[in-house]
Scaffold this motif. Structure first.
Motif, PDB file in Angstrom:
ATOM      1  N   HIS A   1      66.748  61.209   7.075  1.00 34.05           N
ATOM      2  CA  HIS A   1      67.329  60.123   6.297  1.00 34.05           C
ATOM      3  C   HIS A   1      67.312  58.847   7.135  1.00 34.05           C
ATOM      4  CE1 HIS A   1      69.103  63.793   4.526  1.00 34.05           C
ATOM      5  NE2 HIS A   1      69.138  63.102   3.407  1.00 34.05           N
ATOM      6  N   TYR A   2      66.505  57.873   6.714  1.00 30.49           N
ATOM      7  CA  TYR A   2      66.476  56.578   7.381  1.00 30.49           C
ATOM      8  C   TYR A   2      66.684  55.504   6.332  1.00 30.49           C
ATOM      9  CZ  TYR A   2      64.580  59.068  11.416  1.00 30.49           C
ATOM     10  OH  TYR A   2      64.412  59.943  12.466  1.00 30.49           O
ATOM     11  N   THR A   3      67.636  54.593   6.580  1.00 27.46           N
ATOM     12  CA  THR A   3      68.021  53.589   5.609  1.00 27.46           C
ATOM     13  C   THR A   3      67.763  52.200   6.169  1.00 27.46           C
ATOM     14  OG1 THR A   3      69.794  55.066   4.877  1.00 27.46           O
ATOM     15  CG2 THR A   3      69.907  52.768   4.150  1.00 27.46           C
ATOM     16  N   GLY A   4      66.951  51.397   5.490  1.00 27.96           N
ATOM     17  CA  GLY A   4      66.705  50.031   5.939  1.00 27.96           C
ATOM     18  C   GLY A   4      65.966  49.984   7.255  1.00 27.96           C
ATOM     19  N   GLN A   5      66.230  48.927   8.011  1.00 32.53           N
ATOM     20  CA  GLN A   5      65.528  48.722   9.273  1.00 32.53           C
ATOM     21  C   GLN A   5      65.985  49.742  10.319  1.00 32.53           C
ATOM     22  OE1 GLN A   5      67.338  46.474   7.652  1.00 32.53           O
ATOM     23  NE2 GLN A   5      66.108  44.671   7.219  1.00 32.53           N
ATOM     24  N   VAL A   6      65.031  50.198  11.109  1.00 30.99           N
ATOM     25  CA  VAL A   6      65.320  51.142  12.182  1.00 30.99           C
ATOM     26  C   VAL A   6      64.916  50.488  13.504  1.00 30.99           C
ATOM     27  CG1 VAL A   6      64.719  53.363  13.212  1.00 30.99           C
ATOM     28  CG2 VAL A   6      65.036  53.183  10.728  1.00 30.99           C
ATOM     29  N   TYR A   7      65.867  50.376  14.417  1.00 32.49           N
ATOM     30  CA  TYR A   7      65.601  49.785  15.729  1.00 32.49           C
ATOM     31  C   TYR A   7      66.077  50.738  16.819  1.00 32.49           C
ATOM     32  CZ  TYR A   7      65.082  45.380  13.155  1.00 32.49           C
ATOM     33  OH  TYR A   7      64.690  44.406  12.282  1.00 32.49           O
ATOM     34  N   ARG A   8      65.337  50.741  17.914  1.00 29.80           N
ATOM     35  CA  ARG A   8      65.742  51.487  19.094  1.00 29.80           C
ATOM     36  C   ARG A   8      65.123  50.817  20.313  1.00 29.80           C
ATOM     37  NH1 ARG A   8      60.858  51.860  20.877  1.00 29.80           N
ATOM     38  NH2 ARG A   8      59.333  53.027  19.671  1.00 29.80           N
ATOM     39  N   PRO A   9      65.724  50.944  21.494  1.00 27.32           N
ATOM     40  CA  PRO A   9      65.169  50.347  22.706  1.00 27.32           C
ATOM     41  C   PRO A   9      63.793  50.937  23.021  1.00 27.32           C
ATOM     42  CG  PRO A   9      67.441  51.045  23.049  1.00 27.32           C
ATOM     43  CD  PRO A   9      66.992  51.641  21.749  1.00 27.32           C
ATOM     44  N   PRO A  10      62.912  50.148  23.633  1.00 28.05           N
ATOM     45  CA  PRO A  10      61.583  50.661  23.982  1.00 28.05           C
ATOM     46  C   PRO A  10      61.610  51.940  24.807  1.00 28.05           C
ATOM     47  CG  PRO A  10      61.626  48.280  24.231  1.00 28.05           C
ATOM     48  CD  PRO A  10      63.032  48.700  23.937  1.00 28.05           C
ATOM     49  N   LEU A  11      62.592  52.085  25.694  1.00 27.62           N
ATOM     50  CA  LEU A  11      62.652  53.279  26.543  1.00 27.62           C
ATOM     51  C   LEU A  11      63.011  54.534  25.765  1.00 27.62           C
ATOM     52  CD1 LEU A  11      64.287  52.146  29.917  1.00 27.62           C
ATOM     53  CD2 LEU A  11      61.883  52.501  29.385  1.00 27.62           C
ATOM     54  N   GLU A  12      63.438  54.378  24.512  1.00 28.18           N
ATOM     55  CA  GLU A  12      63.762  55.540  23.678  1.00 28.18           C
ATOM     56  C   GLU A  12      62.615  55.881  22.723  1.00 28.18           C
ATOM     57  OE1 GLU A  12      66.304  57.156  24.471  1.00 28.18           O
ATOM     58  OE2 GLU A  12      67.669  55.731  25.429  1.00 28.18           O
ATOM     59  N   ALA A  13      61.398  55.486  23.095  1.00 23.06           N
ATOM     60  CA  ALA A  13      60.248  55.641  22.201  1.00 23.06           C
ATOM     61  C   ALA A  13      59.992  57.088  21.794  1.00 23.06           C
ATOM     62  CB  ALA A  13      58.999  55.051  22.854  1.00 23.06           C
ATOM     63  N   ILE A  14      60.278  58.043  22.655  1.00 23.40           N
ATOM     64  CA  ILE A  14      59.994  59.447  22.316  1.00 23.40           C
ATOM     65  C   ILE A  14      61.275  60.244  22.058  1.00 23.40           C
ATOM     66  CG2 ILE A  14      57.814  59.447  23.591  1.00 23.40           C
ATOM     67  CD1 ILE A  14      59.257  60.990  25.817  1.00 23.40           C
ATOM     68  N   THR A  15      62.405  59.555  22.026  1.00 29.28           N
ATOM     69  CA  THR A  15      63.684  60.230  21.772  1.00 29.28           C
ATOM     70  C   THR A  15      63.868  60.445  20.270  1.00 29.28           C
ATOM     71  OG1 THR A  15      64.622  59.051  23.673  1.00 29.28           O
ATOM     72  CG2 THR A  15      66.165  60.140  22.178  1.00 29.28           C
TER      73      THR A  15
END
Length: 293
Positions: A2-16
């Motif tokens: 379930h993903y709602t709207g914009q999804v952001y995460r820090p670059p270092l969490e690219a594979i998390t």
């Protein structure tokens, strides 16, 4: 998932693995930010959260030792809610060691140091903070719903609970002519309770933000690339933190990128000083790399 709207995460969490527990941002009024303007804040149903944890447990290669919670500031959730989410994560993915997310200092105002200690014990041991600046007069109009005293109170709580954090810093946010003062004030905050990493972002004035209106009215004047590089140099000189703290300005919004642990800060300072000598003046004297927006 379930993903709602914009999804952001820090670059270092690219594979998390990304687990949505909130959507949008509970504050959504920072002067510079437009990230969540199209998404009204909400809390994910616990059934959706559990279903997504189960899906992560089956789709990702095991062991899974790290989970990143979405979205803008999941740490606004009550301590009991965060503990409930941690229990579900450990039920299905017992090897998880770190539960991380974006957090703001205003999220910490409704949590005691003992509550933070409990949260750290169940895996909330490393958070991402938009520190932006330690310059008090800037924080007043930046509208982060936290003043400088709140910053220090929050850092005291995290230090007591032994929670690590990453600090995102905005160079140029104080505006033209105030870069050095901003660097000094920001370094003071970072030195107070050193983070695991310091990540530099050049201030980008986004249409639709309060900062855009301030620029258009002349209330805010953008810094140049030259000022931003000098601000980085001053910040690095002022940082007095352990040598294993990571420093990185490797982001597309920055003209010059340097990355290393702070034991190597003299090398990074030299790289930035060489950039001031080698880059053409017409580029250095542009704002935000001369990007049209």
């Amino acid at each position: 998932m379930h993903y709602t709207g914009q999804v952001y995460r820090p670059p270092l969490e690219a594979i998390t693995p990304l687990l949505e527990v909130t959507y949008g941002c509970s504050h959504n009024k920072c002067a510079f930010c437009t990230m969540y303007h199209q998404t009204k804040f909400g809390i994910s149903p616990i059934k959706d959260i559990e279903d997504d944890i189960i899906e992560i447990s089956t789709r990702y290669k095991r062991p899974i030792e790290r989970i990143y919670l979405l979205n803008g500031d999941p740490f606004v959730l009550s301590t009991n809610k965060l503990l409930e989410i941690a229990d579900l994560i450990h039920k299905y993915i017992p090897e998880v060691k770190t539960i991380t997310c974006y957090a703001s200092f205003y999220n910490l105002k409704n949590k005691t140091k003992e509550e933070l200690k409990k949260l750290r014990e169940v895996g909330y041991n490393e958070l991402w903070f938009g520190v932006e600046t330690g310059f008090e007069e800037v924080l007043e109009w930046l509208n982060k719903n936290a003043n400088l005293n709140d910053y220090y109170d929050g850092l005291d709580k995290m230090k007591y609970a032994n929670i690590d954090y990453h600090a995102i810093v905005m160079q140029g946010i104080a505006g033209k002519g105030k870069s050095i003062e901003n660097a000094k004030a920001t370094a003071k905050v970072i030195n107070y309770y050193p983070p695991k990493g310091v990540y530099i972002m050049s201030t980008d004035v986004q249409k639709g933000s309060k900062l855009y209106d301030m620029r258009e009215s002349g209330e805010f004047i953008e810094t140049t690339n030259r000022e931003n590089i000098k601000e980085q140099i001053e910040l690095l000189k002022r940082l007095d933190v352990p040598g294993d703290v990571l420093y990185s300005s490797v982001h597309m919004v920055n003209l010059v990128n340097v990355t290393s642990h702070l034991r190597n800060k003299e090398r990074m300072i030299k790289e930035l000083e060489e950039a001031l000598e080698e880059i053409d003046d017409d580029i250095l004297d542009r704002t935000n790399m001369g990007v049209a927006r």
